[in-house]
Design a protein around this motif. Structure first.
Motif, PDB file in Angstrom:
ATOM      1  N   ILE A  86       0.875  -1.220   0.120  1.00 33.14           N
ATOM      2  CA  ILE A  86       0.062  -0.003  -0.112  1.00 33.14           C
ATOM      3  C   ILE A  86       0.795   1.257   0.013  1.00 33.14           C
ATOM      4  O   ILE A  86       0.593   2.172  -0.740  1.00 33.14           O
ATOM      5  N   ASN A  87       2.054   1.224   1.026  1.00 28.01           N
ATOM      6  CA  ASN A  87       2.584   2.636   0.790  1.00 28.01           C
ATOM      7  C   ASN A  87       3.670   2.571  -0.184  1.00 28.01           C
ATOM      8  O   ASN A  87       4.149   3.894  -0.587  1.00 28.01           O
ATOM      9  N   GLY A  88       4.110   1.763  -0.748  1.00 33.27           N
ATOM     10  CA  GLY A  88       4.738   1.863  -1.821  1.00 33.27           C
ATOM     11  C   GLY A  88       6.352   2.375  -1.729  1.00 33.27           C
ATOM     12  O   GLY A  88       7.088   2.841  -2.675  1.00 33.27           O
ATOM     13  N   SER A  89       6.868   2.107  -0.508  1.00 31.76           N
ATOM     14  CA  SER A  89       8.203   2.488  -0.097  1.00 31.76           C
ATOM     15  C   SER A  89       8.890   1.871   0.670  1.00 31.76           C
ATOM     16  O   SER A  89       8.176   1.370   1.901  1.00 31.76           O
ATOM     17  N   ALA A  90       9.957   1.002   0.488  1.00 30.94           N
ATOM     18  CA  ALA A  90      10.642  -0.005   1.197  1.00 30.94           C
ATOM     19  C   ALA A  90      11.173   0.742   2.309  1.00 30.94           C
ATOM     20  O   ALA A  90      11.071   0.119   3.426  1.00 30.94           O
ATOM     21  N   VAL A  91      11.712   1.881   2.403  1.00 24.88           N
ATOM     22  CA  VAL A  91      12.457   2.430   3.518  1.00 24.88           C
ATOM     23  C   VAL A  91      11.255   3.121   4.361  1.00 24.88           C
ATOM     24  O   VAL A  91      11.323   2.708   5.778  1.00 24.88           O
ATOM     25  N   ALA A  92      10.212   3.273   3.822  1.00 26.22           N
ATOM     26  CA  ALA A  92       8.947   3.827   4.652  1.00 26.22           C
ATOM     27  C   ALA A  92       8.383   2.565   5.491  1.00 26.22           C
ATOM     28  O   ALA A  92       8.033   2.576   6.615  1.00 26.22           O
ATOM     29  N   ASN A  93       8.304   1.424   4.882  1.00 21.08           N
ATOM     30  CA  ASN A  93       7.737   0.217   5.275  1.00 21.08           C
ATOM     31  C   ASN A  93       8.635  -0.308   6.373  1.00 21.08           C
ATOM     32  O   ASN A  93       8.344  -0.962   7.413  1.00 21.08           O
ATOM     33  N   VAL A  94       9.965   0.062   6.221  1.00 22.51           N
ATOM     34  CA  VAL A  94      11.021  -0.660   7.375  1.00 22.51           C
ATOM     35  C   VAL A  94      10.797   0.090   8.365  1.00 22.51           C
ATOM     36  O   VAL A  94      10.599  -0.431   9.592  1.00 22.51           O
ATOM     37  N   VAL A  95      10.647   1.410   8.507  1.00 22.95           N
ATOM     38  CA  VAL A  95      10.308   2.314   9.493  1.00 22.95           C
ATOM     39  C   VAL A  95       9.120   2.137  10.396  1.00 22.95           C
ATOM     40  O   VAL A  95       9.042   2.083  11.446  1.00 22.95           O
ATOM     41  N   THR A  96       8.054   1.789   9.590  1.00 20.25           N
ATOM     42  CA  THR A  96       6.750   1.637  10.146  1.00 20.25           C
ATOM     43  C   THR A  96       6.732   0.258  10.755  1.00 20.25           C
ATOM     44  O   THR A  96       6.239   0.257  11.951  1.00 20.25           O
ATOM     45  N   THR A  97       6.869  -0.900   9.997  1.00 20.10           N
ATOM     46  CA  THR A  97       6.736  -2.219  10.778  1.00 20.10           C
ATOM     47  C   THR A  97       7.942  -2.496  11.329  1.00 20.10           C
ATOM     48  O   THR A  97       7.922  -3.397  12.438  1.00 20.10           O
ATOM     49  N   GLY A  98       9.192  -2.040  11.093  1.00 22.21           N
ATOM     50  CA  GLY A  98      10.444  -2.452  11.773  1.00 22.21           C
ATOM     51  C   GLY A  98      10.593  -2.036  13.269  1.00 22.21           C
ATOM     52  O   GLY A  98      11.210  -2.788  13.969  1.00 22.21           O
ATOM     53  N   THR A  99       9.935  -0.930  13.449  1.00 24.56           N
ATOM     54  CA  THR A  99      10.055  -0.646  14.933  1.00 24.56           C
ATOM     55  C   THR A  99       9.386  -1.455  15.958  1.00 24.56           C
ATOM     56  O   THR A  99       9.588  -1.530  16.999  1.00 24.56           O
ATOM     57  N   PHE A 100       8.367  -2.396  15.241  1.00 26.28           N
ATOM     58  CA  PHE A 100       7.617  -3.370  16.014  1.00 26.28           C
ATOM     59  C   PHE A 100       8.374  -4.582  15.934  1.00 26.28           C
ATOM     60  O   PHE A 100       8.614  -5.449  16.930  1.00 26.28           O
ATOM     61  N   THR A 101       8.571  -5.153  14.607  1.00 29.11           N
ATOM     62  CA  THR A 101       9.045  -6.487  14.494  1.00 29.11           C
ATOM     63  C   THR A 101      10.686  -6.582  14.668  1.00 29.11           C
ATOM     64  O   THR A 101      10.895  -7.934  15.511  1.00 29.11           O
ATOM     65  N   ILE A 102      11.766  -5.776  14.404  1.00 28.89           N
ATOM     66  CA  ILE A 102      12.799  -5.937  14.676  1.00 28.89           C
ATOM     67  C   ILE A 102      13.231  -6.168  16.093  1.00 28.89           C
ATOM     68  O   ILE A 102      13.934  -7.131  16.659  1.00 28.89           O
ATOM     69  N   PRO A 103      12.830  -5.424  17.203  1.00 28.34           N
ATOM     70  CA  PRO A 103      12.993  -5.692  18.481  1.00 28.34           C
ATOM     71  C   PRO A 103      12.424  -7.087  19.069  1.00 28.34           C
ATOM     72  O   PRO A 103      12.965  -7.789  19.740  1.00 28.34           O
ATOM     73  N   LEU A 104      11.241  -7.527  18.281  1.00 28.15           N
ATOM     74  CA  LEU A 104      10.557  -8.929  18.712  1.00 28.15           C
ATOM     75  C   LEU A 104      11.528  -9.778  18.156  1.00 28.15           C
ATOM     76  O   LEU A 104      11.736 -10.772  18.922  1.00 28.15           O
ATOM     77  N   MET A 105      12.028  -9.902  16.898  1.00 29.96           N
ATOM     78  CA  MET A 105      12.914 -10.765  16.295  1.00 29.96           C
ATOM     79  C   MET A 105      14.087 -10.804  17.367  1.00 29.96           C
ATOM     80  O   MET A 105      14.742 -12.126  17.604  1.00 29.96           O
ATOM     81  N   LYS A 106      14.721  -9.933  17.855  1.00 31.65           N
ATOM     82  CA  LYS A 106      15.983  -9.664  18.831  1.00 31.65           C
ATOM     83  C   LYS A 106      15.517 -10.630  19.985  1.00 31.65           C
ATOM     84  O   LYS A 106      16.190 -11.227  20.655  1.00 31.65           O
ATOM     85  N   LYS A 107      14.448 -10.389  20.477  1.00 35.18           N
ATOM     86  CA  LYS A 107      14.065 -10.752  21.848  1.00 35.18           C
ATOM     87  C   LYS A 107      13.985 -12.229  21.815  1.00 35.18           C
ATOM     88  O   LYS A 107      14.316 -12.795  22.712  1.00 35.18           O
ATOM     89  N   VAL A 108      13.479 -12.849  20.742  1.00 34.91           N
ATOM     90  CA  VAL A 108      13.365 -14.277  20.736  1.00 34.91           C
ATOM     91  C   VAL A 108      14.575 -15.070  20.484  1.00 34.91           C
ATOM     92  O   VAL A 108      14.592 -16.362  20.327  1.00 34.91           O
ATOM     93  N   GLY A 109      15.724 -14.263  19.930  1.00 32.05           N
ATOM     94  CA  GLY A 109      16.827 -15.020  19.679  1.00 32.05           C
ATOM     95  C   GLY A 109      17.452 -14.652  18.392  1.00 32.05           C
ATOM     96  O   GLY A 109      18.607 -15.364  18.271  1.00 32.05           O
ATOM     97  N   TYR A 110      16.983 -13.911  17.392  1.00 35.27           N
ATOM     98  CA  TYR A 110      17.584 -13.581  16.174  1.00 35.27           C
ATOM     99  C   TYR A 110      18.860 -12.817  16.236  1.00 35.27           C
ATOM    100  O   TYR A 110      18.634 -11.770  17.255  1.00 35.27           O
ATOM    101  N   ARG A 111      19.793 -12.995  15.601  1.00 36.19           N
ATOM    102  CA  ARG A 111      20.930 -12.088  15.399  1.00 36.19           C
ATOM    103  C   ARG A 111      20.272 -10.525  15.053  1.00 36.19           C
ATOM    104  O   ARG A 111      19.498 -10.463  14.225  1.00 36.19           O
ATOM    105  N   SER A 112      21.016  -9.642  15.538  1.00 34.63           N
ATOM    106  CA  SER A 112      20.607  -8.285  14.875  1.00 34.63           C
ATOM    107  C   SER A 112      20.501  -8.015  13.809  1.00 34.63           C
ATOM    108  O   SER A 112      19.476  -7.664  12.950  1.00 34.63           O
ATOM    109  N   GLU A 113      21.695  -8.403  12.972  1.00 37.80           N
ATOM    110  CA  GLU A 113      21.703  -8.174  11.488  1.00 37.80           C
ATOM    111  C   GLU A 113      20.747  -9.269  10.812  1.00 37.80           C
ATOM    112  O   GLU A 113      20.148  -8.611   9.769  1.00 37.80           O
ATOM    113  N   PHE A 114      20.333 -10.157  11.350  1.00 37.85           N
ATOM    114  CA  PHE A 114      19.311 -11.227  10.725  1.00 37.85           C
ATOM    115  C   PHE A 114      17.866 -10.753  10.610  1.00 37.85           C
ATOM    116  O   PHE A 114      17.117 -10.505   9.543  1.00 37.85           O
TER     117      PHE A 114
END
Length: 632
Positions: free
Chosen positions: A234-262
């Motif tokens: 919908i938003n058509g921007s990869a960077v905007a999408n990273v900032v929108t959903t990434g603020t929620f999903t990246i900390p969760l991924m790190k919390k359950v054990g994924y490497r930060s880079e992954f």
């Protein structure tokens, strides 16, 4: 404030900016219904109002920071934009254009044209980075220096007046197809996206994604894949999408054990793919429809299976990485179930369904489809707000419209600057020359030609917004592919795909770098890891070039099903090869053989398909048997 604007002045500037943004949004909604304004003047008004909004935003920013000189400069620029905009509007009436076509551009036309070109290039540098500005400057220099260029790309050469007239005063360049798409479609879908976000649909998409995948191994990462697919389309921007959903999903991924880079790489790849997935596919798909004349409904139908294969490859990679690291699924009792989430926010699906039904069911144009979807969304927002707070959300709607206009600035400037490149390509004939170069370098070999065009698309797309990346790639790359006998739809989707993939391709993997900032990890490591995770997806465009059945359009159902099943198996094998894991660690030989099996299934020809299936099946069976024996 030492000569700067006081609080009243800043407030007045803010009101002016808000009014201009609001009027711009209403203008785009109005012209979607009405044709009372000429097409050229629609484009002129759109470009100049976006430039005006930019300088007003800069003036407000400087004033709030207490900076006198930048505030004064931006205020002067704002006045000049209004004057220049008025001049362009007065000189793009039907009579004025006919007169200019006969007598040529006046000296004043050239002066204002040069100012417009410089302004567009400057704003492109400020809003989307230096790459597009440098590229457009190189093409202008090429137009000037044609006679002294090497023979293979030489041309007769053009002076400043001719270039300015062609670039600034015709509908072939700045005010060409790219800006036309912004006026007709892109602005409306940005408004649609901002209203969705304002009324809470963004959080609903994240919640439903987490409810769907939270109980799987690597649930947060899978949630990132699903939510980024939903939002990115919908938003058509990869960077905007990273900032929108990434603020929620990246900390969760790190919390359950994924490497930060992954975690950052997963978010980057997932956000980038949103533009490849129907129904909206970002702004570039609208431009594709405008450039090619192919109905938008046909484009999104053709993109369905490739988009799903892209996300399948990422989802399998995420699952294998979770299994590799021993990450278990989260406790289901702590997660909301799908039924509960849908019960609380099912109405957010109605605007999306309206859009799909309008585009595919009734065959309406993208702008009418957007208008109906916006209308449904407004009804939902008003009903929800009335039931919750007993008030009507006029303020929220106005804020969404104002924000949409501000967001449209960068897209418009990118399209206008890309239009400079397109104008020069058309004027000098370099596109035809590029086709000859590709044929000469590839010696007529289709695979080598595809690889050369792929590299060109990725290189030209690096650091550019997706719309501009596709436009430039299509202008240069599509003629070569069409000349080689590839259907126009397949050729355009091929360059579109790789223009988008430049967002996760080092050394300028902008989506990966944005995600790395959120994850607080190495940008270079994230970029290369994102590239590896996206590697299975790099093969998909080759599949639909060699096997057009994957695009569904004008193809027997059984042919489409067969190639879809083969591609699915191949994508899974390629993901295993990239991660190096299937119920245990895979050695280098097994990874290589899996990659070979996958590639064989992508190559056209029954013999190759059978060989790939047999090799891949044998590898999977041998691994299952050996792992089972080891467990026993």
């Amino acid at each position: 404030m030492n000569g700067t604007l006081d609080s009243k002045g800043i407030k007045a500037l803010d009101i002016i900016l808000s009014v201009v943004c609001f009027v711009a949004a209403i203008f785009h909604i109005f012209i979607a219904w009405s044709t009372s304004i000429s097409i050229v003047q629609q484009r002129v008004f759109h470009v100049f109002v976006m430039i005006l909004i930019y300088f007003l935003m800069q003036a407000e920013k400087s004033a709030k920071a207490g900076k006198k000189a930048p505030t004064t400069i931006n205020t002067v620029c704002t006045v000049m934009v209004v004057i220049a905009g008025g001049y362009f509007l007065s000189r793009t009436t039907l009579d004025a254009m006919l007169k200019r076509g006969i007598q040529g551009a006046t000296d004043m036309d050239i002066v204002f044209g040069v100012l417009l070109i410089i302004t567009v290039m400057y704003m492109a540098w400020k809003t989307v980075g230096w790459a597009l500005t440098v590229l457009s400057a190189i093409f202008i220099a090429y137009a000037l220096a044609g006679p002294v260029m090497p023979n293979i790309i030489a041309h007769r050469g053009y002076d400043i007046s001719y270039i300015t007239n062609y670039v600034a005063w015709t509908s072939e360049s700045i005010f060409g197809t790219c800006v036309s798409a912004c006026v007709s479609f892109v602005a409306l879908y940005i408004i649609f996206g901002e209203l969705l976000d304002k009324f809470g649909a963004g959080q609903f998409f994240i919640d439903i994604a987490y409810a769907l995948t939270g109980r799987m191994k690597g649930g947060p990462a899978e949630a990132s894949v699903v939510s980024s697919a939903l939002m990115g389309s919908i938003n058509g921007s990869a960077v905007a999408n990273v900032v929108t959903t990434g603020t929620f999903t990246i900390p969760l991924m790190k919390k359950v054990g994924y490497r930060s880079e992954f975690a950052a790489a997963v978010e980057a790849v997932a956000s980038t793919g949103g533009q490849l997935l129907p129904p909206v596919m970002g702004a570039a798909a609208f431009v594709m429809a405008d450039l090619t004349g192919i109905p938008y409904s046909t484009i999104i139908i053709a993109a369905i299976i490739p988009g799903l294969l892209y996300y399948l490859s990422l989802g399998v990679s995420v699952y294998l990485e979770a299994d590799k690291r021993g990450l278990e699924a989260e406790d289901g009792s702590k997660l909301a179930n799908v039924k509960q989430v849908m019960k609380e926010g099912w109405y957010y699906t109605l605007p999306i369904l309206t859009l799909i039904v309008a585009l595919l069911g009734f065959g309406l144009s993208p702008n009418y489809s957007a208008l109906f979807s916006i209308a449904v969304l407004l009804i939902i927002g008003f009903v929800k707000e009335w039931k919750t707070n007993h008030r009507l959300p006029f303020r929220e709607v106005a804020e969404a419209l104002i924000k949409a206009s501000k967001t449209t600035v960068a897209v418009t400037i990118a399209c206008a600057c890309a239009g400079i490149v397109i104008g020069i390509v058309s004027m000098t004939g370099i596109g035809i020359k590029f086709t000859s170069i590709v044929f000469e370098l590839s010696n007529g070999n289709l695979l080598l030609m595809l690889i050369l065009v792929m590299i060109a698309c990725i290189v030209m797309g690096m650091g550019l917004p997706s719309t501009a990346a596709y436009i430039i790639a299509a202008t240069v790359g599509v003629p070569s592919l069409v000349a080689a006998g590839i259907p126009e739809l397949s050729a355009n989707l091929f360059v579109f795909y790789f223009a988008i993939m430049s967002f996760i391709t080092p050394p300028v993997a902008v989506a990966a770098y944005a995600a790395a900032g959120l994850a607080d990890c190495s940008a270079s490591k994230t970029g290369w890891l994102a590239f590896m995770l996206g590697l299975p997806g790099f093969i998909i465009p080759y599949v639909y070039v060699y096997n057009p059945a994957l695009l569904i359009v004008d193809t027997p159902v059984m042919d489409t099903l067969l190639i879809a099943v083969l591609s699915t198996f191949a994508v899974v094998l390629m993901s295993m090869a990239v991660i190096g894991w299937f119920k245990g660690k895979l050695n280098a030989l097994f990874r290589l053989l899996m990659a070979v099996a996958a590639i064989l299934m992508f190559v056209p020809g029954t013999v190759y398909d059978v060989a790939g299936v047999i090799l891949g099946g044998a590898l999977i069976i041998s691994l299952v048997v050996s792992r089972r024996k080891a467990t026993v």
